[in-house]
Write a protein that holds these residues in place. Structure first.
Motif, PDB file in Angstrom:
ATOM      1  N   PRO A   1      -6.946   5.073  -5.378  1.00 54.08           N
ATOM      2  CA  PRO A   1      -5.798   4.547  -4.588  1.00 54.08           C
ATOM      3  C   PRO A   1      -4.633   3.999  -5.478  1.00 54.08           C
ATOM      4  CG  PRO A   1      -7.716   3.247  -3.791  1.00 54.08           C
ATOM      5  CD  PRO A   1      -8.034   4.143  -4.867  1.00 54.08           C
ATOM      6  N   ASP A   2      -4.920   4.002  -6.752  1.00 55.04           N
ATOM      7  CA  ASP A   2      -3.661   3.919  -7.839  1.00 55.04           C
ATOM      8  C   ASP A   2      -3.184   5.305  -8.353  1.00 55.04           C
ATOM      9  OD1 ASP A   2      -5.792   4.345  -9.517  1.00 55.04           O
ATOM     10  OD2 ASP A   2      -5.784   2.617 -10.736  1.00 55.04           O
ATOM     11  N   GLY A   3      -3.929   6.471  -7.848  1.00 54.53           N
ATOM     12  CA  GLY A   3      -3.655   7.757  -8.363  1.00 54.53           C
ATOM     13  C   GLY A   3      -4.345   8.263  -9.647  1.00 54.53           C
ATOM     14  N   ARG A   4      -5.074   7.703 -10.184  1.00 54.55           N
ATOM     15  CA  ARG A   4      -5.970   8.133 -11.180  1.00 54.55           C
ATOM     16  C   ARG A   4      -7.064   8.982 -10.500  1.00 54.55           C
ATOM     17  NH1 ARG A   4      -9.213   3.043 -13.803  1.00 54.55           N
ATOM     18  NH2 ARG A   4      -8.556   2.221 -11.657  1.00 54.55           N
ATOM     19  N   ILE A   5      -7.504   9.810 -11.396  1.00 54.50           N
ATOM     20  CA  ILE A   5      -8.567  10.739 -10.913  1.00 54.50           C
ATOM     21  C   ILE A   5      -9.915  10.417 -11.341  1.00 54.50           C
ATOM     22  CG2 ILE A   5      -9.127  13.266 -11.084  1.00 54.50           C
ATOM     23  CD1 ILE A   5      -6.628  12.749  -9.400  1.00 54.50           C
ATOM     24  N   TRP A   6     -10.876  10.327 -10.332  1.00 52.16           N
ATOM     25  CA  TRP A   6     -12.121  10.286 -10.716  1.00 52.16           C
ATOM     26  C   TRP A   6     -12.760  11.642 -10.632  1.00 52.16           C
ATOM     27  CZ3 TRP A   6     -15.596   6.078 -11.288  1.00 52.16           C
ATOM     28  CH2 TRP A   6     -17.163   6.350 -11.396  1.00 52.16           C
ATOM     29  N   ARG A   7     -13.568  12.063 -12.035  1.00 54.50           N
ATOM     30  CA  ARG A   7     -13.898  13.269 -12.241  1.00 54.50           C
ATOM     31  C   ARG A   7     -15.679  13.149 -11.817  1.00 54.50           C
ATOM     32  NH1 ARG A   7     -14.004  16.886 -16.224  1.00 54.50           N
ATOM     33  NH2 ARG A   7     -13.907  15.114 -17.838  1.00 54.50           N
ATOM     34  N   ASN A   8     -16.376  14.053 -11.086  1.00 54.47           N
ATOM     35  CA  ASN A   8     -17.793  13.995 -11.059  1.00 54.47           C
ATOM     36  C   ASN A   8     -18.208  15.079 -11.705  1.00 54.47           C
ATOM     37  OD1 ASN A   8     -18.362  11.628  -9.241  1.00 54.47           O
ATOM     38  ND2 ASN A   8     -17.468  12.650  -7.650  1.00 54.47           N
ATOM     39  N   THR A   9     -19.203  15.344 -12.448  1.00 56.02           N
ATOM     40  CA  THR A   9     -20.239  16.183 -12.647  1.00 56.02           C
ATOM     41  C   THR A   9     -20.844  16.622 -11.507  1.00 56.02           C
ATOM     42  OG1 THR A   9     -20.877  15.489 -14.909  1.00 56.02           O
ATOM     43  CG2 THR A   9     -22.301  16.986 -13.910  1.00 56.02           C
ATOM     44  N   THR A  10     -20.815  18.055 -10.945  1.00 58.32           N
ATOM     45  CA  THR A  10     -21.262  18.538  -9.856  1.00 58.32           C
ATOM     46  C   THR A  10     -22.387  19.649 -10.022  1.00 58.32           C
ATOM     47  OG1 THR A  10     -19.640  20.068  -9.922  1.00 58.32           O
ATOM     48  CG2 THR A  10     -19.071  18.237  -8.718  1.00 58.32           C
ATOM     49  N   THR A  11     -23.148  19.669  -8.889  1.00 57.27           N
ATOM     50  CA  THR A  11     -24.293  20.920  -9.002  1.00 57.27           C
ATOM     51  C   THR A  11     -24.257  21.408  -7.549  1.00 57.27           C
ATOM     52  OG1 THR A  11     -26.109  19.376  -8.071  1.00 57.27           O
ATOM     53  CG2 THR A  11     -25.674  19.250 -10.540  1.00 57.27           C
ATOM     54  N   GLU A  12     -24.893  22.615  -7.405  1.00 63.25           N
ATOM     55  CA  GLU A  12     -25.309  23.089  -5.949  1.00 63.25           C
ATOM     56  C   GLU A  12     -25.654  22.223  -5.074  1.00 63.25           C
ATOM     57  OE1 GLU A  12     -27.256  27.219  -4.308  1.00 63.25           O
ATOM     58  OE2 GLU A  12     -27.068  26.879  -6.232  1.00 63.25           O
ATOM     59  N   GLU A  13     -26.730  21.557  -5.553  1.00 62.03           N
ATOM     60  CA  GLU A  13     -27.426  20.974  -4.432  1.00 62.03           C
ATOM     61  C   GLU A  13     -26.654  19.488  -4.141  1.00 62.03           C
ATOM     62  OE1 GLU A  13     -30.496  22.856  -7.117  1.00 62.03           O
ATOM     63  OE2 GLU A  13     -28.735  21.520  -7.450  1.00 62.03           O
ATOM     64  N   LYS A  14     -25.433  19.090  -4.922  1.00 63.87           N
ATOM     65  CA  LYS A  14     -24.839  17.894  -4.674  1.00 63.87           C
ATOM     66  C   LYS A  14     -23.642  18.393  -3.892  1.00 63.87           C
ATOM     67  CE  LYS A  14     -25.302  14.282  -5.002  1.00 63.87           C
ATOM     68  NZ  LYS A  14     -25.986  13.150  -3.927  1.00 63.87           N
ATOM     69  N   ALA A  15     -23.322  19.708  -3.613  1.00 66.46           N
ATOM     70  CA  ALA A  15     -22.315  20.049  -2.952  1.00 66.46           C
ATOM     71  C   ALA A  15     -22.250  19.870  -1.286  1.00 66.46           C
ATOM     72  CB  ALA A  15     -21.879  21.516  -3.263  1.00 66.46           C
ATOM     73  N   LYS A  16     -23.636  19.496  -0.881  1.00 63.64           N
ATOM     74  CA  LYS A  16     -23.737  19.432   0.568  1.00 63.64           C
ATOM     75  C   LYS A  16     -24.758  18.153   0.737  1.00 63.64           C
ATOM     76  CE  LYS A  16     -26.243  22.365   2.988  1.00 63.64           C
ATOM     77  NZ  LYS A  16     -27.314  21.381   3.169  1.00 63.64           N
ATOM     78  N   VAL A  17     -24.946  17.897   2.098  1.00 68.74           N
ATOM     79  CA  VAL A  17     -26.225  17.137   2.203  1.00 68.74           C
ATOM     80  C   VAL A  17     -27.414  17.702   2.111  1.00 68.74           C
ATOM     81  CG1 VAL A  17     -24.876  15.762   3.985  1.00 68.74           C
ATOM     82  CG2 VAL A  17     -26.147  17.617   4.730  1.00 68.74           C
ATOM     83  N   ALA A  18     -28.465  17.006   1.990  1.00 69.40           N
ATOM     84  CA  ALA A  18     -29.799  17.605   1.636  1.00 69.40           C
ATOM     85  C   ALA A  18     -30.561  17.814   2.787  1.00 69.40           C
ATOM     86  CB  ALA A  18     -30.371  16.830   0.373  1.00 69.40           C
ATOM     87  N   GLU A  19     -31.108  18.770   2.842  1.00 65.16           N
ATOM     88  CA  GLU A  19     -31.892  19.348   4.226  1.00 65.16           C
ATOM     89  C   GLU A  19     -33.121  19.911   3.674  1.00 65.16           C
ATOM     90  OE1 GLU A  19     -29.560  20.556   7.742  1.00 65.16           O
ATOM     91  OE2 GLU A  19     -28.076  21.164   6.281  1.00 65.16           O
ATOM     92  N   THR A  20     -33.058  20.917   2.967  1.00 64.81           N
ATOM     93  CA  THR A  20     -34.158  21.471   2.393  1.00 64.81           C
ATOM     94  C   THR A  20     -35.159  20.903   1.323  1.00 64.81           C
ATOM     95  OG1 THR A  20     -33.201  22.724   0.542  1.00 64.81           O
ATOM     96  CG2 THR A  20     -33.026  23.703   2.815  1.00 64.81           C
ATOM     97  N   LEU A  21     -36.374  21.091   0.953  1.00 64.37           N
ATOM     98  CA  LEU A  21     -37.214  20.472  -0.092  1.00 64.37           C
ATOM     99  C   LEU A  21     -36.282  20.586  -1.384  1.00 64.37           C
ATOM    100  CD1 LEU A  21     -39.294  18.963  -1.191  1.00 64.37           C
ATOM    101  CD2 LEU A  21     -40.787  21.216  -1.195  1.00 64.37           C
ATOM    102  N   ALA A  22     -35.761  21.979  -1.690  1.00 67.92           N
ATOM    103  CA  ALA A  22     -34.918  22.219  -2.839  1.00 67.92           C
ATOM    104  C   ALA A  22     -33.942  21.344  -3.035  1.00 67.92           C
ATOM    105  CB  ALA A  22     -34.673  23.537  -2.953  1.00 67.92           C
ATOM    106  N   GLU A  23     -33.040  21.134  -2.039  1.00 67.23           N
ATOM    107  CA  GLU A  23     -31.907  20.372  -1.894  1.00 67.23           C
ATOM    108  C   GLU A  23     -32.430  18.969  -2.376  1.00 67.23           C
ATOM    109  OE1 GLU A  23     -29.120  22.928   0.937  1.00 67.23           O
ATOM    110  OE2 GLU A  23     -30.481  21.222   2.005  1.00 67.23           O
ATOM    111  N   PHE A  24     -33.387  18.430  -1.742  1.00 71.17           N
ATOM    112  CA  PHE A  24     -33.830  17.071  -2.109  1.00 71.17           C
ATOM    113  C   PHE A  24     -34.348  16.997  -3.560  1.00 71.17           C
ATOM    114  CE2 PHE A  24     -34.353  16.762   2.583  1.00 71.17           C
ATOM    115  CZ  PHE A  24     -33.741  15.325   2.866  1.00 71.17           C
ATOM    116  N   ARG A  25     -34.780  17.779  -4.094  1.00 70.46           N
ATOM    117  CA  ARG A  25     -35.333  18.072  -5.488  1.00 70.46           C
ATOM    118  C   ARG A  25     -34.011  17.924  -6.319  1.00 70.46           C
ATOM    119  NH1 ARG A  25     -39.952  22.529  -4.646  1.00 70.46           N
ATOM    120  NH2 ARG A  25     -41.897  21.177  -4.705  1.00 70.46           N
TER     121      ARG A  25
END
Length: 539
Positions: free
Chosen positions: A215-239
């Motif tokens: 809200p104050d304009g600062r940027i929050w940066r996240n480490t990202t991975t393929e599995e965290k780019a969507k909701v988990a549905e497959t066993l591989a995504e939960f892992r």
């Protein structure tokens, strides 16, 4: 659960190798931990390499769990097929170690494995190292990865533990600008005997974006991975969701120093899920909560050392609820309020034998509480009792439904449990939980309650560890709670950069048996504390 914005809803020093919690962990294995931290993690979302060049590596660190008087469980993940071997010793130099041959690690368990250590001395600081060897050539081993834990003592000794929950939720993931989940370093500095994680160990339904504007304009940066780019549905995504948290250096450091007692809640699967539910969520192609829950539980058992969840076979029976005994002063009763509940509803049923625990788990809990001879009996609940928590349909998500009168719905089962505790004269019970993304303390007394057939008790709430903060929820008067402390942000989903993360610390004095609870905020502040006397009612 994820609260909705419209819900009404002393240091204990001692010498290593003695029965007192030691300072050894604070200085343990400095070189080894540095070497572990120096291991390069694979690129986010990249599968293990299976090339025969190189040696197996435990790039995700080690972890211990469900520690008892003569040992505990040790966990590791390899970056390729490997044989797991653990050596353990009561000396930091590993003089005369005991050697435990663990499982073969392969794709059936996402290259994770757990080995039970046993026959170790009680009340001691145990040092262990995990060795990973090429299954075809045992001489080709990777660099050992080290950790430590304290076995419980049969004698009265000081006990310290921390608890919290809610990790990587609401889009707030590992932020390298903040040093990641730095609250884990703060908890580790307290040198606890164990950490009780009260659920929402991951947020399988909460992807993380590379950047979020605050809200104050600062940027929050996240480490990202393929599995965290969507909701988990497959066993591989939960892992991949469980593996994501192990990219965090403070968590890996903590895991090597402090064993876990872990339970799950909803976000390991989906917000506010219950058995038999069909999801109304356009992000999912698999709508059956039971299918998602089975995959999530399998990954949960693969990525945490849990004594009642076999990690090596998906079709073997297992359960999350269990009791961990920590010497004569403490038993920890770990509940599962998610897997055995009836569907969420308005909570007005006048007869409910399923409730939030299920009949079998409730019978188990009553039986084990009656058998317990510990001075203190911590009921590790993944949801609060008196706070009104509702789902998107305004149905009851936790226990309380907002009606201050006689017990209804899931309250009926809790009333039965509280009645049992009183009539069996079970002393020393207190409830610890997380879930609501703020911190508070409630004291329950029958004089204030609509239902009065119970003995007074305390409930302490904390969290999150690495997730959004949410406003306080309303109290339900059925069991007569008095909220003596609460701290919460004023709006929904406040980032960890704007609101402190919360955890609790519990100290039990070995001589007097006094138990002190402290609710703490990230940054070293104690917000609230209360000391309870053993054997007293109504304190």
């Amino acid at each position: 659960m994820t609260p909705a914005p419209d819900h009404r809803s002393p240091d204990s020093p001692g010498a290593p190798g003695t029965d007192a919690p030691g300072v050894a962990r604070r200085r343990l294995l400095t070189g080894s931990l540095a070497a572990t931290a120096a291991l390069a993690l694979p690129a986010a979302g990249v599968a293990p390499a299976f090339a025969r060049s190189g040696r197996p590596a435990a790039r995700w660190g080690v972890q211990a769990g469900d520690v008892g008087a003569d040992g505990g469980l040790v966990w590791v993940r390899s970056d390729r097929p490997a044989r797991m071997v653990v050596e353990a010793s009561a000396t930091e130099s590993f003089r005369g170690p005991r050697r435990f041959r663990g499982p073969l690690l392969g794709p059936g368990t996402d290259f994770t494995g757990t080995t039970r250590l046993h026959g170790l001395p009680s009340g001691q600081q145990i040092h262990y190292r995990v060795l990973l060897a090429d299954p075809d050539d045992p001489r080709r081993g990777g660099e050992p990865v080290t950790g430590t834990f304290r076995t419980t003592s049969p004698r009265r000794r000081d006990v310290r533990f921390t608890w919290s929950g809610d990790i990587a939720g609401q889009g707030w993931g590992i932020n390298p600008d903040r040093g990641g989940y730095r609250v884990f370093d703060e908890m580790g500095a307290l040198d606890p005997d164990f950490f009780l994680c009260s659920g929402d160990t991951i947020y399988a339904d909460s992807p993380v974006e590379p950047e979020v504007t605050l809200p104050d304009g600062r940027i929050w940066r996240n480490t990202t991975t393929e599995e965290k780019a969507k909701v988990a549905e497959t066993l591989a995504e939960f892992r991949g969701n469980f593996r994501y948290n192990l990219l965090d250096a403070p968590m890996r450091r903590f895991n090597a120093r402090v064993p876990w007692i872990v339970q799950w809640d909803d976000h390991e699967v989906h917000n506010n899920w219950y058995p038999g539910q069909l999801l109304d969520d356009d992000r999912y192609t698999e709508k059956r909560a039971d299918v998602l829950a089975a995959r999530a539980l399998r990954a949960f058992g693969e990525y945490f050392p849990v004594s009642t969840l076999p990690a090596r076979a998906a079709d073997r029976a297992g359960r999350v609820y269990r009791v961990l005994r920590h010497g004569p002063l403490l038993d920890v009763f770990v509940l599962d309020m998610r897997s055995h509940r009836r569907p969420n509803s308005p909570g007005r049923e006048t007869d409910d034998t399923v409730g939030i625990l299920g009949a079998e788990q409730l019978a188990w809990l009553k039986r084990e509480l009656s058998r317990s001879r510990a001075v203190w009996k911590v009921i590790a609940s993944d949801m609060p009792l008196g706070l009104v928590v509702l789902d998107a349909d305004q149905h009851v998500e936790a226990v309380a439904q907002g009606d201050p009168g006689a017990p209804l719905g899931r309250e009926l089962q809790i009333a039965e449990l509280l009645r049992h505790i009183k009539h069996r004269r079970i002393t020393g019970t207190l409830w610890l939980t997380a879930d609501v993304h703020h911190t508070s303390a409630q004291h329950y007394r029958p004089e204030r309650a609509a239902f009065q057939d119970f003995a007074p008790f305390w409930e302490f709430v904390t969290g999150p560890l690495a997730a959004g903060g949410f406003p306080a929820t309303a109290l339900d008067a059925t069991f007569g709670p008095d909220q003596v402390f609460v701290q919460a942000p004023g709006r929904a989903n406040v980032s960890p950069a704007e609101s402190p993360q919360y955890f609790g610390a519990v100290d039990i004095d070995g001589a007097s048996g006094e138990l002190t609870v402290r609710l703490r905020a990230e940054g070293g502040r104690t917000l609230f504390g209360r000391t309870l006397q053993p054997g007293l009612v109504g304190q």
